[in-house]
Design an enzyme around this catalytic site. Structure first.
Site, PDB file in Angstrom:
ATOM      1  N   ASP A  73      48.843 -34.042   3.627  1.00 49.26           N
ATOM      2  CA  ASP A  73      49.117 -35.184   4.391  1.00 49.26           C
ATOM      3  C   ASP A  73      50.493 -35.051   4.823  1.00 49.26           C
ATOM      4  O   ASP A  73      51.250 -34.511   4.018  1.00 49.26           O
ATOM      5  CB  ASP A  73      48.588 -36.446   3.385  1.00 49.26           C
ATOM      6  CG  ASP A  73      48.337 -37.500   4.297  1.00 49.26           C
ATOM      7  OD1 ASP A  73      48.034 -37.490   5.260  1.00 49.26           O
ATOM      8  OD2 ASP A  73      47.935 -38.661   3.535  1.00 49.26           O
ATOM      9  N   HIS A  77      49.891 -40.248  11.045  1.00 49.82           N
ATOM     10  CA  HIS A  77      48.977 -39.697  10.013  1.00 49.82           C
ATOM     11  C   HIS A  77      48.639 -38.493  10.558  1.00 49.82           C
ATOM     12  O   HIS A  77      48.084 -38.238  11.726  1.00 49.82           O
ATOM     13  CB  HIS A  77      48.044 -40.333   9.810  1.00 49.82           C
ATOM     14  CG  HIS A  77      48.043 -41.996   9.560  1.00 49.82           C
ATOM     15  ND1 HIS A  77      47.895 -42.515   8.284  1.00 49.82           N
ATOM     16  CD2 HIS A  77      48.577 -43.109  10.367  1.00 49.82           C
ATOM     17  CE1 HIS A  77      48.076 -43.764   8.306  1.00 49.82           C
ATOM     18  NE2 HIS A  77      48.577 -44.183   9.478  1.00 49.82           N
ATOM     19  N   LYS A  93      42.291 -41.603  16.704  1.00 50.62           N
ATOM     20  CA  LYS A  93      42.708 -40.466  16.044  1.00 50.62           C
ATOM     21  C   LYS A  93      42.233 -39.174  17.061  1.00 50.62           C
ATOM     22  O   LYS A  93      41.302 -39.441  17.883  1.00 50.62           O
ATOM     23  CB  LYS A  93      42.025 -40.301  14.825  1.00 50.62           C
ATOM     24  CG  LYS A  93      40.735 -40.656  14.535  1.00 50.62           C
ATOM     25  CD  LYS A  93      40.208 -40.555  13.136  1.00 50.62           C
ATOM     26  CE  LYS A  93      38.541 -40.638  13.114  1.00 50.62           C
ATOM     27  NZ  LYS A  93      38.144 -40.350  11.865  1.00 50.62           N
ATOM     28  N   HIS A 103      53.278 -38.256   6.661  1.00 47.70           N
ATOM     29  CA  HIS A 103      53.385 -39.460   7.770  1.00 47.70           C
ATOM     30  C   HIS A 103      54.635 -39.310   8.426  1.00 47.70           C
ATOM     31  O   HIS A 103      55.470 -38.942   7.754  1.00 47.70           O
ATOM     32  CB  HIS A 103      53.193 -40.745   6.809  1.00 47.70           C
ATOM     33  CG  HIS A 103      51.665 -40.747   6.220  1.00 47.70           C
ATOM     34  ND1 HIS A 103      51.411 -40.524   5.094  1.00 47.70           N
ATOM     35  CD2 HIS A 103      50.602 -41.475   6.856  1.00 47.70           C
ATOM     36  CE1 HIS A 103      50.265 -40.798   4.822  1.00 47.70           C
ATOM     37  NE2 HIS A 103      49.572 -41.139   5.948  1.00 47.70           N
ATOM     38  N   GLN A 152      44.623 -34.033   0.057  1.00 48.31           N
ATOM     39  CA  GLN A 152      44.783 -33.921   1.791  1.00 48.31           C
ATOM     40  C   GLN A 152      46.212 -33.254   1.782  1.00 48.31           C
ATOM     41  O   GLN A 152      47.235 -33.522   1.125  1.00 48.31           O
ATOM     42  CB  GLN A 152      45.039 -35.395   2.293  1.00 48.31           C
ATOM     43  CG  GLN A 152      43.730 -36.190   2.378  1.00 48.31           C
ATOM     44  CD  GLN A 152      43.968 -37.602   2.713  1.00 48.31           C
ATOM     45  OE1 GLN A 152      44.994 -38.214   2.439  1.00 48.31           O
ATOM     46  NE2 GLN A 152      42.834 -38.039   3.312  1.00 48.31           N
ATOM     47  N   ARG A 182      37.850 -41.246  -3.902  1.00 55.35           N
ATOM     48  CA  ARG A 182      36.955 -42.055  -3.103  1.00 55.35           C
ATOM     49  C   ARG A 182      35.541 -42.109  -3.729  1.00 55.35           C
ATOM     50  O   ARG A 182      35.228 -41.038  -4.012  1.00 55.35           O
ATOM     51  CB  ARG A 182      36.949 -41.707  -1.826  1.00 55.35           C
ATOM     52  CG  ARG A 182      38.206 -41.878  -1.092  1.00 55.35           C
ATOM     53  CD  ARG A 182      38.205 -41.387   0.248  1.00 55.35           C
ATOM     54  NE  ARG A 182      39.626 -41.209   0.899  1.00 55.35           N
ATOM     55  CZ  ARG A 182      39.790 -40.791   1.993  1.00 55.35           C
ATOM     56  NH1 ARG A 182      38.956 -40.203   3.038  1.00 55.35           N
ATOM     57  NH2 ARG A 182      41.094 -40.624   2.319  1.00 55.35           N
ATOM     58  N   CYS A 238      48.872 -43.218   2.601  1.00 54.82           N
ATOM     59  CA  CYS A 238      49.901 -43.567   3.649  1.00 54.82           C
ATOM     60  C   CYS A 238      50.602 -44.730   2.946  1.00 54.82           C
ATOM     61  O   CYS A 238      51.953 -44.789   3.174  1.00 54.82           O
ATOM     62  CB  CYS A 238      49.359 -44.201   4.758  1.00 54.82           C
ATOM     63  SG  CYS A 238      47.429 -44.287   4.880  1.00 54.82           S
TER      64      CYS A 238
END
Length: 727
Positions: A449, A580, A534, A451, A447, A429, A400
């Site tokens: 991902d 997200h 979420k 945004h 991910q 991570r 993000c």
RNA sequence: GCUGCUGUAGCUCAGUCGGUAGAGCGCGUCCUUGGUAAGGACGAGGUCGUGGGUUCAAGUCCCACCAGCAGCUCCA
């Protein structure tokens, strides 16, 4: 004289003190025998308690719970936990009792016991349990005032229970106990009428746990078991567990060369082998096309970024412990970082500080404004000031902040919103080593991902479109059984950033859209991300196991933290809202889940190798190559088994390799200009012309047809989360 | 990260009391040339997770580390 109303609406008066068993017996003796508990407006209680004690309602709405009700199964299992604890106390000296709740699949009981229990002891414990069950003694409930309860557990030498009454149950004026023969336990209940109701049980495993789940507390021994009303149910459950083991993606991933995690590369770092990578590429290509259609813009961002970026976003301070340590451009960086942590914890004595200063000086570093006599805040400020002048990077833990910077790269007008930035972003991570699990929990993950930056008026539409996208991609791989968990903040917790007003707004928006979507959803307090609520997709696989995959998150906080703006129609700056979302979640986890769901037998469109040509003899090689090139032309992933083995062997191996279509070619097929098609699922389909075979396979592939996923007839493996029956 | 268990050929595993390693599958070569789930013969392949220690001698016993598994705790 209580009036009782049964679910069919009939109301009848019973004598004072009548129990659910009495009501059942009034209907039939058989019902009395199978009644294990009672449900009064969702409150589940012992079938042996007087109904007028359980409810003031008139009439009392009574639902008898029998061995057919799933709520009754939990009651049975908790009683079985008591039976197990009783057996353990008979067999071992000095057993301390902790908690013994039910889980989705059974129960456990935590024991404080010097002597280790191992699986070899199970038959002995089970035999003792069987003896207790045979005696069929009743579970008797009694209630004591606090002081008497304390006296009782202390007389029983149950220290953990004593502590729990003092701390965990401080606001309970009275406490309930259950007695079964010589066994007495502090317990909220409810329980089955007597132990004889337990018809099928089994101890499953033994493991360590901690008192109240805290690693700082005493280590306990946890004994897991399960129980059913019927031996057949137990057998089916155990078969289901076996089936789940057989589908373990770590085993299948190795066997079918999908992925590997090499010691040499590192813990939790996944190597995608060609076959696994093929599955991933197919999924990525599929979703990328869909994103273009839905107005997303592709972006790329690097795998590292300046630590300040994540300090601004909040990720670095918030998740420090589960991130890889920062990369410093200056050798003193590590020292200063550690130094700051010690100061933060107020854990730095003069000697250590002197050593730190000397080490820093040795590396040629002086901190402007740092004085040994200064305050902690002044020291921290001086260290931070130095740090800000250095190179300090983090492996990116989230995409993000990078996408936020892309949004920031130019002024934005309301006319261009929503801006939808998508990237298959790889993040790192540092998960605790004990958490790592094949592809399902890794330290480097990608991910799918994106945004979305939009105006607050657009939020509902964008959120709703996103839900639709997730539904679409799940459907494409045949996952149509799911629910949504709406994860909200815990109102009084300090785990969350931002203004409570914005949180309320975000949570309200999610709830509205979900309510209108017709999707099954439930709310879960305390599960939100630190920056926003979420909606998580909890997907059930063919064994009925739930997986948390896709997620959509609403965020009013990061735009605030990064001062995001767009120019509105009023020519004034406004703050956008961020969404997200990741439909698959992570590619690692998603593919890992798919391996288990399909037992590595991927549908045609996802199979790494779709077609294998099997020559009847070596002379068929050139014909096989001719056919293969036609399938390759049509975009199929193919191979030829060139070994000079016989056809049975080639078929067996292809079958074990889970190849969707085997094309057998022999002289007869060549003469007729075609192939003998063998389907992995149906077996031999006989001769087809090459064109017919191509058409059939093309159709199945392009429709992304899902076959061979047999839904389990079992109610499904439950989750292993705790369910209750304990104080 | 914590507790417990495990680590031998590419894979699955055996290896007794401490005496310098074995099977099946897979792989290679050769024979076999076949019609829908295992044809046959021969062969290659291992510094026994890594590093120390005990011992005349360690895959085997001890210690540390690394990794895996189960559970706990955690999951942006």
């Amino acid at each position: 004289m209580p009036n009782v109303q049964l679910p069919d609406g009939a109301v009848k008066e019973y004598p004072a003190g009548a129990t659910a068993i009495d009501v059942a017996r009034d209907i039939s003796e058989r019902l009395a025998q199978s009644t294990v508990a009672v449900d009064i407006n969702g409150f589940i209680a012992d079938a042996t308690r007087p109904l007028d004690e359980l409810s003031d309602a008139d009439p009392i709405p009574v639902k008898l719970l029998t061995n057919r009700d799933s709520e009754a199964l939990g009651v049975l299992r908790h009683s079985c936990a008591h039976v197990m604890a009783r057996a353990v106390m008979r067999l071992y000296e000095g057993v301390g009792l902790a908690f013994g709740p039910t889980t989705g699949n059974g129960f456990y009981y935590d024991f404080d016991l010097e002597q280790p229990i191992s699986e070899e002891d199970f038959p002995r414990i089970e035999a003792e349990m069987q003896a207790i069950i045979k005696d069929a003694e009743p579970f008797e409930r009694f209630v004591l005032p606090r002081d008497e309860a304390v006296q009782l557990v202390s007389d029983l030498d149950q220290e953990l229970k004593t502590e729990h009454i003092a701390n965990g149950l401080a606001d309970h004026p009275t406490l309930s106990f259950y007695r079964q023969g010589e066994f007495v336990d502090l317990c909220r209940g409810p329980h089955i009428p007597d132990a004889g109701r337990i018809k099928a049980f089994k101890l499953i495993s033994v493991a360590g746990s901690y008192w109240k789940g805290d690693a700082k507390n005493k280590q306990l021994q946890r004994l897991y078991g399960t129980a059913f009303f019927d031996k057949k149910d137990l057998k089916r459950y155990l078969e289901q567990v076996e089936e789940a083991k057989r589908r373990d993606h770590r085993v299948l991933g190795k066997q079918h060369h999908l992925f590997s995690i090499a010691n040499e590369v590192g813990q939790g770092l996944c190597l995608w082998l060609p076959k696994g990578a093929t599955v991933r590429v197919l999924l990525e290509d599929f979703i990328k096309k869909e994103l273009l259609r839905r107005g997303y813009d592709p972006v790329y961002s690097p795998h590292i970024g300046r630590a300040e970026l994540y300090e601004t976003s909040g990720h670095f301070p918030y998740y420090r412990d589960s991130q890889f340590p920062p990369l410093f451009g200056h050798p003193a960086g590590q020292l200063v970082d550690y130094w700051k942590q010690r100061l933060d914890a107020d854990d730095l004595n003069e000697d250590t500080e002197r050593d730190f200063l000397a080490a820093a000086a040795d590396m040629g570093v002086e901190f402007e404004g740092y004085s040994a006599a200064g305050s902690r805040e002044e020291k921290l400020a001086a260290l931070r000031k130095w740090e800000r002048q250095q190179e300090r990077y983090l492996l990116k833990p989230m995409n993000c902040p990078h996408h936020v910077e892309i949004y920031q790269s130019q002024p934005r007008s309301y006319r261009e919103l929503p801006v939808r930035l998508a990237e298959f972003g790889t993040v790192y991570r540092h998960e605790q080593s004990g958490e790592l699990n094949g592809m399902l929990r890794v330290r480097g993950l990608t991910q799918d991902d994106a945004h979305l930056f939009c105006t607050s008026e657009q939020v509902e539409q964008e959120f709703s479109d996103t839900l639709d996208l997730v539904k679409f991609v799940l459907q494409s791989v045949g996952l149509d059984d799911y629910r949504i968990q709406l994860s909200l903040r815990e109102p009084d917790s300090d785990k969350y950033v931002g203004d409570p007003g914005l949180w309320d707004r975000a949570e309200g928006t999610l709830r509205n859209v979900l309510s209108g979507s017709g999707l099954e959803f439930n709310e879960c307090e305390g599960e939100a991300a630190f920056y926003g609520p979420k909606a998580d997709f909890m997907v059930r696989d063919c064994l009925g196991r739930e997986w948390q995959l896709g997620t959509v998150q609403l965020d009013y906080n990061l735009p605030e933290r990064f001062n995001l703006e767009y120019v509105g129609a009023d020519n004034a700056p406004h703050r956008p809202v961020m969404i997200h979302r990741a439909p698959f979640g992570s590619m690692e986890r998603f593919v890992g889940m798919l391996i288990e769901h399909f037992a590595a037998a991927f549908p045609l469109w996802l199979a790494p190798e779709q077609v294998r040509l099997l020559g009847l003899n070596d002379d068929m090689l050139s014909y096989a190559q001719e056919i293969e090139s036609k399938f390759k032309q049509a975009g199929f992933r193919t191979s030829i088994d060139t070994r000079s083995a016989n056809i049975k062997k080639k078929i067996r191996d292809a079958q074990l390799d889970l190849i969707p279509y085997m094309l057998v070619v022999g002289p007869k097929d060549r003469d007729q200009g075609g192939v003998s098609v063998r389907d992995r699922i149906e077996g031999d389909l006989g001769f087809m012309t090459t064109e017919a075979a191509l058409k059939k396979l093309t159709e199945e592939r392009d429709h992304r047809t899902i076959r061979q996923v047999v839904k389990s007839n079992f109610e499904g493996l439950g989750s292993d989360t705790e369910e209750g029956h304990e104080y």
